[in-house]
Design a protein around this motif. Structure first.
Motif, mmCIF file in Angstrom:
data_model
loop_
_atom_site.group_PDB
_atom_site.id
_atom_site.type_symbol
_atom_site.label_atom_id
_atom_site.label_comp_id
_atom_site.label_asym_id
_atom_site.label_seq_id
_atom_site.Cartn_x
_atom_site.Cartn_y
_atom_site.Cartn_z
ATOM 1 N N ASN A 17 -10.029 -5.794 5.616
ATOM 2 C CA ASN A 17 -11.110 -6.814 5.952
ATOM 3 C C ASN A 17 -12.122 -6.386 6.917
ATOM 4 O OD1 ASN A 17 -9.491 -9.439 4.789
ATOM 5 N ND2 ASN A 17 -7.788 -8.101 5.582
ATOM 6 N N GLY A 18 -12.242 -5.338 7.237
ATOM 7 C CA GLY A 18 -13.078 -4.602 8.208
ATOM 8 C C GLY A 18 -13.184 -5.138 9.412
ATOM 9 N N ILE A 19 -12.151 -5.582 10.133
ATOM 10 C CA ILE A 19 -11.986 -6.173 11.423
ATOM 11 C C ILE A 19 -12.631 -5.523 12.585
ATOM 12 C CG2 ILE A 19 -10.303 -7.549 12.830
ATOM 13 C CD1 ILE A 19 -10.504 -8.860 10.103
ATOM 14 N N THR A 20 -13.484 -6.038 13.056
ATOM 15 C CA THR A 20 -14.198 -5.314 14.046
ATOM 16 C C THR A 20 -13.535 -5.252 15.329
ATOM 17 O OG1 THR A 20 -15.635 -7.165 14.709
ATOM 18 C CG2 THR A 20 -16.543 -5.449 12.733
ATOM 19 N N ASP A 21 -12.667 -6.369 15.819
ATOM 20 C CA ASP A 21 -12.260 -6.432 16.872
ATOM 21 C C ASP A 21 -11.224 -5.395 17.552
ATOM 22 O OD1 ASP A 21 -12.300 -9.731 17.265
ATOM 23 O OD2 ASP A 21 -12.398 -8.701 15.264
ATOM 24 N N PHE A 22 -10.763 -4.452 16.535
ATOM 25 C CA PHE A 22 -10.062 -3.339 17.091
ATOM 26 C C PHE A 22 -10.655 -1.890 16.965
ATOM 27 C CE2 PHE A 22 -7.495 -7.129 15.579
ATOM 28 C CZ PHE A 22 -6.344 -6.952 16.403
ATOM 29 N N ALA A 23 -12.029 -1.877 16.995
ATOM 30 C CA ALA A 23 -12.866 -0.696 16.996
ATOM 31 C C ALA A 23 -12.074 0.248 18.123
ATOM 32 C CB ALA A 23 -13.906 -0.922 17.117
ATOM 33 N N GLU A 24 -11.948 -0.192 19.309
ATOM 34 C CA GLU A 24 -11.615 0.432 20.510
ATOM 35 C C GLU A 24 -10.334 1.095 20.318
ATOM 36 O OE1 GLU A 24 -12.594 -0.937 24.286
ATOM 37 O OE2 GLU A 24 -14.809 -1.586 23.924
ATOM 38 N N VAL A 25 -9.367 0.129 19.837
ATOM 39 C CA VAL A 25 -8.102 0.549 19.746
ATOM 40 C C VAL A 25 -7.793 1.791 18.647
ATOM 41 C CG1 VAL A 25 -5.634 -0.135 18.820
ATOM 42 C CG2 VAL A 25 -7.442 -1.632 19.943
ATOM 43 N N VAL A 26 -8.631 1.607 17.576
ATOM 44 C CA VAL A 26 -8.628 2.736 16.626
ATOM 45 C C VAL A 26 -9.284 3.954 17.051
ATOM 46 C CG1 VAL A 26 -9.473 3.368 14.134
ATOM 47 C CG2 VAL A 26 -8.875 0.939 14.697
ATOM 48 N N ARG A 27 -10.332 3.731 18.144
ATOM 49 C CA ARG A 27 -10.854 5.297 18.459
ATOM 50 C C ARG A 27 -9.766 5.890 19.486
ATOM 51 N NH1 ARG A 27 -15.807 5.205 22.970
ATOM 52 N NH2 ARG A 27 -14.042 4.154 24.034
ATOM 53 N N HIS A 28 -8.956 4.926 20.414
ATOM 54 C CA HIS A 28 -8.030 5.565 21.176
ATOM 55 C C HIS A 28 -6.977 6.335 20.438
ATOM 56 C CE1 HIS A 28 -5.628 5.841 24.631
ATOM 57 N NE2 HIS A 28 -4.505 5.132 23.908
ATOM 58 N N THR A 29 -6.323 5.452 19.185
ATOM 59 C CA THR A 29 -5.663 6.053 18.535
ATOM 60 C C THR A 29 -6.005 7.357 17.666
ATOM 61 O OG1 THR A 29 -4.738 3.901 17.749
ATOM 62 C CG2 THR A 29 -4.167 5.681 16.308
ATOM 63 N N ALA A 30 -7.351 7.254 17.197
ATOM 64 C CA ALA A 30 -7.656 8.871 16.416
ATOM 65 C C ALA A 30 -7.693 9.931 17.595
ATOM 66 C CB ALA A 30 -8.879 8.439 15.889
ATOM 67 N N ARG A 31 -8.362 9.378 18.910
ATOM 68 C CA ARG A 31 -8.465 10.463 19.674
ATOM 69 C C ARG A 31 -7.016 11.114 20.031
ATOM 70 N NH1 ARG A 31 -10.468 7.613 24.150
ATOM 71 N NH2 ARG A 31 -8.587 7.638 25.328
ATOM 72 N N GLU A 32 -5.931 10.196 20.329
ATOM 73 C CA GLU A 32 -4.636 10.571 20.923
ATOM 74 C C GLU A 32 -4.216 11.533 19.753
ATOM 75 O OE1 GLU A 32 -2.382 7.303 21.902
ATOM 76 O OE2 GLU A 32 -2.462 7.770 24.054
ATOM 77 N N ALA A 33 -4.340 11.155 18.336
ATOM 78 C CA ALA A 33 -3.883 11.923 17.548
ATOM 79 C C ALA A 33 -4.467 13.524 17.389
ATOM 80 C CB ALA A 33 -3.994 11.214 16.120
ATOM 81 N N ARG A 34 -5.599 13.544 17.579
ATOM 82 C CA ARG A 34 -6.306 14.622 17.485
ATOM 83 C C ARG A 34 -6.249 15.626 18.813
ATOM 84 N NH1 ARG A 34 -6.727 18.314 15.294
ATOM 85 N NH2 ARG A 34 -8.189 19.127 14.106
ATOM 86 N N GLU A 35 -6.018 14.907 20.092
ATOM 87 C CA GLU A 35 -6.145 15.855 21.226
ATOM 88 C C GLU A 35 -4.963 16.783 21.032
ATOM 89 O OE1 GLU A 35 -8.110 12.919 24.655
ATOM 90 O OE2 GLU A 35 -6.172 12.781 23.958
ATOM 91 N N GLY A 36 -3.930 16.543 20.276
ATOM 92 C CA GLY A 36 -2.642 17.640 20.509
ATOM 93 C C GLY A 36 -2.917 18.884 19.728
ATOM 94 N N PRO A 37 -2.245 19.988 20.166
ATOM 95 C CA PRO A 37 -2.704 21.216 19.635
ATOM 96 C C PRO A 37 -2.323 21.402 18.094
ATOM 97 C CG PRO A 37 -0.340 21.137 20.694
ATOM 98 C CD PRO A 37 -1.089 20.070 21.124
ATOM 99 N N GLY A 38 -1.529 20.609 17.469
ATOM 100 C CA GLY A 38 -1.170 20.704 15.999
ATOM 101 C C GLY A 38 -1.198 19.069 15.689
ATOM 102 N N LEU A 39 -1.005 19.183 14.149
ATOM 103 C CA LEU A 39 -1.065 17.847 13.440
ATOM 104 C C LEU A 39 0.437 17.845 12.650
ATOM 105 C CD1 LEU A 39 -4.674 17.387 12.168
ATOM 106 C CD2 LEU A 39 -3.534 16.187 13.907
#
Length: 369
Positions: free
Chosen positions: A169-191
């Motif tokens: 649905n392309g819900i824009t209200d959660f853009a900052e939440v998703v940015r925070h989620t992606a940043r946390e997932a990528r900041e770690g040393p591994g995946l």
């Protein structure tokens, strides 16, 4: 996969949309459907049938085929992150050959991304003229309210169903939440697998929302201190053709490490969905910024030779507070930087000027100037 909901795409036979302003032209899309004339059973058995009682059945079957081909067209448009189609045309042709009759329907249009005009912005949450709210729309709004309440209460859990809802649905209200989620997932040393899933869903989310919404979140991530975060953000910008020449120009006037270097990387990898005449001057300006904005960030100097058997002076170079390096060493052993402040493998200004020069030449041929 479709990054938006194909069912919600507006299709218009005109080049304009009432109450909407086209923000991006994403290119032409077309769809074809070919079937044997036996789909009409015996409706087309004789010419006179078209003027008799069977003409309604014929028309209904034809309408069904047209709806199907337009549905396919909307799916293709959704894959391009469009939310509307303009200039829609549907052509019907009957093809004969080798004692066979085939019926072909072709639909074509231009996929666009449109936003409400200023006069419509204030009324986005209201139904025009008291129009009824469809059940599907009600379901979507109720689900969005539930997720917003969970977020405000600090208990939001983005499970598979929630991600699917936000992306489809392309819900824009959660853009900052998703940015925070992606940043946390990528900041770690591994995946781990869970982190990979979050990054994949975050990518799909940013490719489903309006481009401006995605840019507001991704460009700051491209200037992040963590190189893994930067690389991920630039990758999503690349996938979505989200080059923003205005933002790039501002970044080239900013901090060397946090903004100028990422700007070079974006320019080397990210493109626009389309180019227009005004972009020629923007690219020329950016090229000038790149050419003049990157000089030596270290210094060369002469120092006394060290050692019992040495005398006189020798030339060395030093960058950004690092140790002195002999002239035959390209990169500082301590900082990993060369005299221009770049690490091995980083995108350099001369690489970007070559890319810009090619684009400028193309636009000059297209638009002149």
């Amino acid at each position: 996969m479709a990054y938006g909901s194909a069912q919600d795409i507006i299709a218009s036979t005109t080049p304009r949309l009432e109450g909407q302003e086209v923000q991006e032209y994403l290119g032409p899309v077309s769809s074809h459907l070919v079937a044997g004339t036996n789909i009409f059973s015996d409706i087309a058995a004789s010419f006179s049938d078209l003027f008799g009682g069977r003409s309604k059945s014929y028309r209904k079957q034809l309408e069904k085929i047209n709806e199907e081909v337009i549905g396919q067209l909307k799916e293709k448009a959704a894959n391009r992150r469009a939310n509307a189609l303009v200039g829609l045309q549907v052509d019907n042709d009957q093809i004969s050959g080798q004692n066979k009759e085939m019926f072909m329907v072709t639909a074509s249009a231009t996929a666009v991304r449109a936003e409400p005009t200023e006069s419509q912005v204030g009324s986005e949450d209201r139904r025009e003229g008291g129009a009824p709210l469809p059940a599907r729309e009600m379901e979507k709004e109720v689900r969005k309210e539930e997720l917003l309440e969970e977020h405000q209460s600090g208990i939001l859990n983005l499970d598979s169903d929630s991600w699917q809802f936000l992306i489809e649905n392309g819900i824009t209200d959660f853009a900052e939440v998703v940015r925070h989620t992606a940043r946390e997932a990528r900041e770690g040393p591994g995946l781990l697998n869970a982190e990979k899933k979050r990054l994949s869903r975050s990518r799909d989310y940013f490719l489903s929302v309006p481009m401006e919404t995605a840019k507001e979140q991704l460009y700051p991530m491209a200037s992040h201190d963590n190189q893994r975060v930067t690389d991920w953000a630039v990758g999503v910008l690349e996938d979505g053709n989200m080059l923003d020449l205005g933002r790039i120009s501002s970044m080239l006037d900013g901090d060397f490490h946090k903004e100028q270097k990422p700007a070079l990387e974006i320019l080397s990898r990210v493109d626009k969905p389309y180019y227009e005449e005004a972009d020629l001057q923007k690219l020329k300006k950016i090229r000038g910024q790149v050419e003049s904005g990157f000089g030596k960030r270290g210094e060369m100097k002469k120092v006394e030779k060290s050692g019992m058997m040495s005398s006189g002076t020798e030339e060395v170079w030093q960058v950004e507070g690092g140790p002195e390096n002999p002239m035959d060493r390209e990169y500082c052993q301590e900082t990993g930087l060369d005299i221009y402040g770049f690490e091995k493998g980083e995108t350099r200004p001369d690489e970007v000027t070559e890319i810009l020069d090619r684009k400028i030449r193309v636009l000059k041929r297209q638009f002149g100037g």
